[in-house]
Design a protein around this motif. Structure first.
Motif, PDB file in Angstrom:
ATOM      1  N   VAL A  13       0.879  -1.188   0.000  1.00 12.77           N
ATOM      2  CA  VAL A  13       0.000   0.000   0.000  1.00 12.77           C
ATOM      3  C   VAL A  13       0.910   1.230   0.000  1.00 12.77           C
ATOM      4  CG1 VAL A  13      -1.579   1.397   1.420  1.00 12.77           C
ATOM      5  CG2 VAL A  13      -1.954  -1.073   1.236  1.00 12.77           C
ATOM      6  N   THR A  14       0.512   2.255  -0.757  1.00 15.89           N
ATOM      7  CA  THR A  14       1.276   3.514  -0.757  1.00 15.89           C
ATOM      8  C   THR A  14       0.354   4.653  -0.330  1.00 15.89           C
ATOM      9  OG1 THR A  14       2.683   2.704  -2.512  1.00 15.89           O
ATOM     10  CG2 THR A  14       2.636   5.101  -2.217  1.00 15.89           C
ATOM     11  N   ALA A  15       0.880   5.531   0.499  1.00 11.75           N
ATOM     12  CA  ALA A  15       0.075   6.680   0.948  1.00 11.75           C
ATOM     13  C   ALA A  15       0.917   7.943   0.962  1.00 11.75           C
ATOM     14  CB  ALA A  15      -0.477   6.414   2.345  1.00 11.75           C
ATOM     15  N   GLN A  16       0.201   9.059   0.939  1.00  8.20           N
ATOM     16  CA  GLN A  16       0.867  10.363   0.999  1.00  8.20           C
ATOM     17  C   GLN A  16       0.240  11.153   2.147  1.00  8.20           C
ATOM     18  OE1 GLN A  16      -0.095  13.404  -1.964  1.00  8.20           O
ATOM     19  NE2 GLN A  16       1.994  13.139  -2.699  1.00  8.20           N
ATOM     20  N   THR A  17       1.087  11.760   2.946  1.00  5.36           N
ATOM     21  CA  THR A  17       0.603  12.464   4.143  1.00  5.36           C
ATOM     22  C   THR A  17       1.259  13.834   4.261  1.00  5.36           C
ATOM     23  OG1 THR A  17       0.288  10.336   5.205  1.00  5.36           O
ATOM     24  CG2 THR A  17       0.368  12.191   6.660  1.00  5.36           C
ATOM     25  N   PRO A  18       0.466  14.834   4.644  1.00  2.00           N
ATOM     26  CA  PRO A  18       1.008  16.196   4.727  1.00  2.00           C
ATOM     27  C   PRO A  18       1.763  16.460   6.027  1.00  2.00           C
ATOM     28  CG  PRO A  18      -1.282  16.194   5.381  1.00  2.00           C
ATOM     29  CD  PRO A  18      -0.956  14.773   4.999  1.00  2.00           C
ATOM     30  N   PRO A  48      -0.098  19.027   0.614  1.00  2.00           N
ATOM     31  CA  PRO A  48       0.876  17.966   0.317  1.00  2.00           C
ATOM     32  C   PRO A  48       1.454  18.054  -1.096  1.00  2.00           C
ATOM     33  CG  PRO A  48      -1.356  17.076   0.427  1.00  2.00           C
ATOM     34  CD  PRO A  48      -1.453  18.499   0.868  1.00  2.00           C
ATOM     35  N   ALA A  49       0.833  18.884  -1.938  1.00  2.00           N
ATOM     36  CA  ALA A  49       1.422  19.056  -3.276  1.00  2.00           C
ATOM     37  C   ALA A  49       2.822  19.669  -3.158  1.00  2.00           C
ATOM     38  CB  ALA A  49       0.525  19.957  -4.129  1.00  2.00           C
ATOM     39  N   HIS A  50       3.070  20.383  -2.036  1.00  2.00           N
ATOM     40  CA  HIS A  50       4.362  21.065  -1.883  1.00  2.00           C
ATOM     41  C   HIS A  50       5.242  20.453  -0.800  1.00  2.00           C
ATOM     42  CE1 HIS A  50       1.393  24.257  -3.241  1.00  2.00           C
ATOM     43  NE2 HIS A  50       2.018  23.810  -4.310  1.00  2.00           N
ATOM     44  N   LEU A  51       4.627  19.970   0.271  1.00  2.00           N
ATOM     45  CA  LEU A  51       5.385  19.370   1.378  1.00  2.00           C
ATOM     46  C   LEU A  51       4.673  18.099   1.810  1.00  2.00           C
ATOM     47  CD1 LEU A  51       5.883  22.526   3.619  1.00  2.00           C
ATOM     48  CD2 LEU A  51       7.720  21.260   2.549  1.00  2.00           C
ATOM     49  N   CYS A  52       5.302  16.968   1.632  1.00  2.00           N
ATOM     50  CA  CYS A  52       4.626  15.735   2.052  1.00  2.00           C
ATOM     51  C   CYS A  52       5.615  14.596   2.225  1.00  2.00           C
ATOM     52  CB  CYS A  52       3.567  15.319   1.034  1.00  2.00           C
ATOM     53  SG  CYS A  52       4.260  14.730  -0.505  1.00  2.00           S
ATOM     54  N   THR A  53       5.107  13.551   2.841  1.00  2.00           N
ATOM     55  CA  THR A  53       5.823  12.280   2.910  1.00  2.00           C
ATOM     56  C   THR A  53       5.056  11.268   2.072  1.00  2.00           C
ATOM     57  OG1 THR A  53       6.697  12.673   5.115  1.00  2.00           O
ATOM     58  CG2 THR A  53       6.486  10.393   4.451  1.00  2.00           C
ATOM     59  N   THR A  54       5.778  10.486   1.300  1.00  2.00           N
ATOM     60  CA  THR A  54       5.167   9.356   0.604  1.00  2.00           C
ATOM     61  C   THR A  54       5.773   8.088   1.199  1.00  2.00           C
ATOM     62  OG1 THR A  54       5.026  10.711  -1.377  1.00  2.00           O
ATOM     63  CG2 THR A  54       4.731   8.339  -1.677  1.00  2.00           C
ATOM     64  N   THR A  55       4.910   7.166   1.565  1.00  2.00           N
ATOM     65  CA  THR A  55       5.380   5.932   2.189  1.00  2.00           C
ATOM     66  C   THR A  55       4.686   4.732   1.554  1.00  2.00           C
ATOM     67  OG1 THR A  55       5.769   7.077   4.290  1.00  2.00           O
ATOM     68  CG2 THR A  55       5.568   4.686   4.397  1.00  2.00           C
ATOM     69  N   SER A  56       5.488   3.731   1.183  1.00  2.00           N
ATOM     70  CA  SER A  56       4.929   2.449   0.748  1.00  2.00           C
ATOM     71  C   SER A  56       5.234   1.428   1.824  1.00  2.00           C
ATOM     72  CB  SER A  56       5.566   1.986  -0.565  1.00  2.00           C
ATOM     73  OG  SER A  56       5.237   2.878  -1.607  1.00  2.00           O
ATOM     74  N   VAL A  57       4.238   0.612   2.137  1.00  2.00           N
ATOM     75  CA  VAL A  57       4.449  -0.464   3.111  1.00  2.00           C
ATOM     76  C   VAL A  57       4.049  -1.774   2.449  1.00  2.00           C
ATOM     77  CG1 VAL A  57       4.176   0.933   5.189  1.00  2.00           C
ATOM     78  CG2 VAL A  57       2.153  -0.022   4.111  1.00  2.00           C
ATOM     79  N   PHE A 141      -0.742   5.644   8.885  1.00  2.00           N
ATOM     80  CA  PHE A 141      -1.872   5.613   7.955  1.00  2.00           C
ATOM     81  C   PHE A 141      -1.719   4.480   6.935  1.00  2.00           C
ATOM     82  CE2 PHE A 141      -3.944   7.089   4.013  1.00  2.00           C
ATOM     83  CZ  PHE A 141      -5.240   7.281   4.475  1.00  2.00           C
ATOM     84  N   SER A 142      -0.504   4.342   6.365  1.00  2.00           N
ATOM     85  CA  SER A 142      -0.321   3.327   5.319  1.00  2.00           C
ATOM     86  C   SER A 142      -0.365   1.913   5.909  1.00  2.00           C
ATOM     87  CB  SER A 142       0.979   3.570   4.541  1.00  2.00           C
ATOM     88  OG  SER A 142       2.057   3.704   5.430  1.00  2.00           O
ATOM     89  N   LEU A 143       0.246   1.718   7.094  1.00  2.00           N
ATOM     90  CA  LEU A 143       0.188   0.390   7.717  1.00  2.00           C
ATOM     91  C   LEU A 143      -1.248   0.044   8.128  1.00  2.00           C
ATOM     92  CD1 LEU A 143       3.423   0.290   9.920  1.00  2.00           C
ATOM     93  CD2 LEU A 143       2.915  -1.182   7.963  1.00  2.00           C
ATOM     94  N   ALA A 144      -1.999   1.058   8.581  1.00  2.00           N
ATOM     95  CA  ALA A 144      -3.401   0.806   8.962  1.00  2.00           C
ATOM     96  C   ALA A 144      -4.192   0.309   7.750  1.00  2.00           C
ATOM     97  CB  ALA A 144      -4.022   2.077   9.532  1.00  2.00           C
TER      98      ALA A 144
END
Ligand code: ADE
Length: 427
Positions: A13-18, A48-57, A141-144
């Motif tokens: 799963v991949t998610a993006q968080t601000p 998040p378009a300018h500052l974010c984390t992207t995480t794949s789990v 969020f992504s692990l959930a």
């Protein structure tokens, strides 16, 4: 993938968080391991378009232990904060089925399954831009999602809080309050959304990134020293902040910029007063940004606000050297950016596109098309024509133009995944 005749698979799963910037600051814990604060705080979630984390789990029967890669480097997950989040999530995991892959993970199996986590921040880590807030919120969020955790965002916020306090506020978009809570186990120390990002989307936020150096004092030890030694912090937590929280909620509800600006600036200043009231004192602004604070923010912004008769811009500084400026609308943001570029022109040879990033329309509205346009900017009208103005060339690394933004999202496009679907390793 096939190992010892057993068919293996990878589910990801991949998610993006601000990230978020506090306008009523969190400073000081009443419980260090659960990360429970001594006061409520309020933040704006940044676009998040300018500052974010992207995480794949990912999860796979071939994984032998939990692993994490941050910004391209493998890091240890043995820290208590990561472990607390992983434990809380595993205990809430549910059955997961991927019909296409023919895979089923039963609720009871999650305790024995391992995960891989691959994360990128699109802004400097540990430079005081709350990367751990976006990072831990994204991890939770992504692990959930991967583990089919059914609890709502407020429960997820309480889990993210145990990874990094201000991460709990990044579970929502817009305007967010972290309620300190009263329970000893921290179950009521959660984030709630006060208003979504569309509620007050006139606001424009400009961040002056002063340095991407790692900050010198960790927030954890700084906060501990403050709570142990500052006489001011108790007054702040018990008397000042409770009143400000009520006033700030009202200001946000009514989109009352003068009240919002007055509270934001006062709270940032008090946070730094408390830091200075700590033994040993904590200085969050290096020389460059001290000049910035004294010269530009406190004097220029205050002067400009007085000149206009009503606040145009609010300033706030977190536990790092960067300046965050919030302007009342786009028109004011263009005037603010002109002023910022006047006082802080780039080093020669700097490309305008990398000096002002994020929402480029503010740069267009400011009438700046090329670096040379910065050279010829006139001093702001509120300056005294008889006093020579100094321009601090190269003191700011770059500016980010942004605004209030949305909360976490799942990215469904496989191409956005940071994990190789065959190996389960970073792409
Ligand atoms: N700390 C800073 N950035 C982070 C990220 N993306 N994930 C987890 N922890 C972090």
């Amino acid at each position: 993938m096939e190992e010892d005749g057993v068919k293996s698979w990878v589910m990801a799963v991949t998610a993006q968080t601000p990230t978020n910037i506090a306008v009523i600051k969190y400073w000081g814990k009443r419980d260090e391991s659960l990360i429970l604060p001594i006061n409520d705080s309020i933040s704006i979630t940044l676009d998040p378009a300018h500052l974010c984390t992207t995480t794949s789990v990912a999860v796979s029967p071939s994984f032998t232990h939990d692993r994490m890669w941050l910004n391209g480097k493998e890091i240890s997950l043995s820290g208590g904060r990561f472990q607390n989040c992983l434990r809380e999530l595993r205990s809430r995991a549910n059955d997961v089925e991927d019909v296409e892959k023919g895979v089923k993970i039963a609720k009871k199996d999650w305790d024995n399954m391992h995960v891989h986590i691959v994360s990128y921040n699109n802004f400097p880590t540990a430079a005081g831009l709350a990367s751990s807030a976006a990072g831990l919120a994204c991890l939770v969020f992504s692990l959930a999602k991967l583990m089919n955790v059914k609890e709502d965002h407020s429960t997820l916020s309480a889990i993210a809080r145990q990874g990094s306090g201000s991460a709990c506020r990044s579970l929502y978009g817009g305007f967010v309050k972290w309620i300190m809570g009263k329970e000893e186990n921290g179950s009521d120390s959660i984030a709630v959304q006060l208003a979504d990002e569309k509620h007050w989307d006139d606001l424009v936020i400009i961040i002056a990134v002063v340095s991407s150096r790692q900050k010198e004092t960790s927030s954890t030890s700084g906060m501990r020293d403050t709570v142990e030694t500052s006489a001011l912090v108790e007054h702040r937590a018990k008397v000042v902040v409770p009143k400000r929280i009520i006033q700030m909620e009202e200001a946000i509800k009514n989109r009352d910029f003068p009240a919002f600006a007055a509270l934001t600036c006062a709270d940032s200043n008090q946070f730094h007063a408390v830091a200075l009231d700590t033994c040993p004192p904590i200085f969050y602004m290096n020389d460059t940004s001290h000049r910035q604070v004294l010269f530009l923010i406190i004097s220029r912004v205050e002067k400009w606000n007085r000149f206009e008769g009503t606040p145009q811009v609010a300033y706030t500084f977190d536990a790092g050297p960067n300046a965050v400026l919030i302007s009342r609308d786009r028109k004011t943001a263009a005037l603010l950016l002109q002023r910022l570029l006047f006082y802080f022109p780039p080093q020669s040879e700097t490309d305008l596109n990398s000096y002002v990033i994020g929402d480029k329309t503010i740069l267009q509205d400011a009438g700046i098309q090329k670096v040379d346009d910065i050279e010829t900017l006139a001093p702001p009208p509120e300056t005294n024509a008889n006093i020579p103005v100094h321009r601090y060339k190269g003191d700011v690394s770059y500016f980010i133009c942004t605004g209030p933004g949305r909360g976490p999202v799942v990215l469904t496009d496989e191409n956005q995944s940071l994990i190789d679907p065959k190996t389960g390793l970073p792409k």
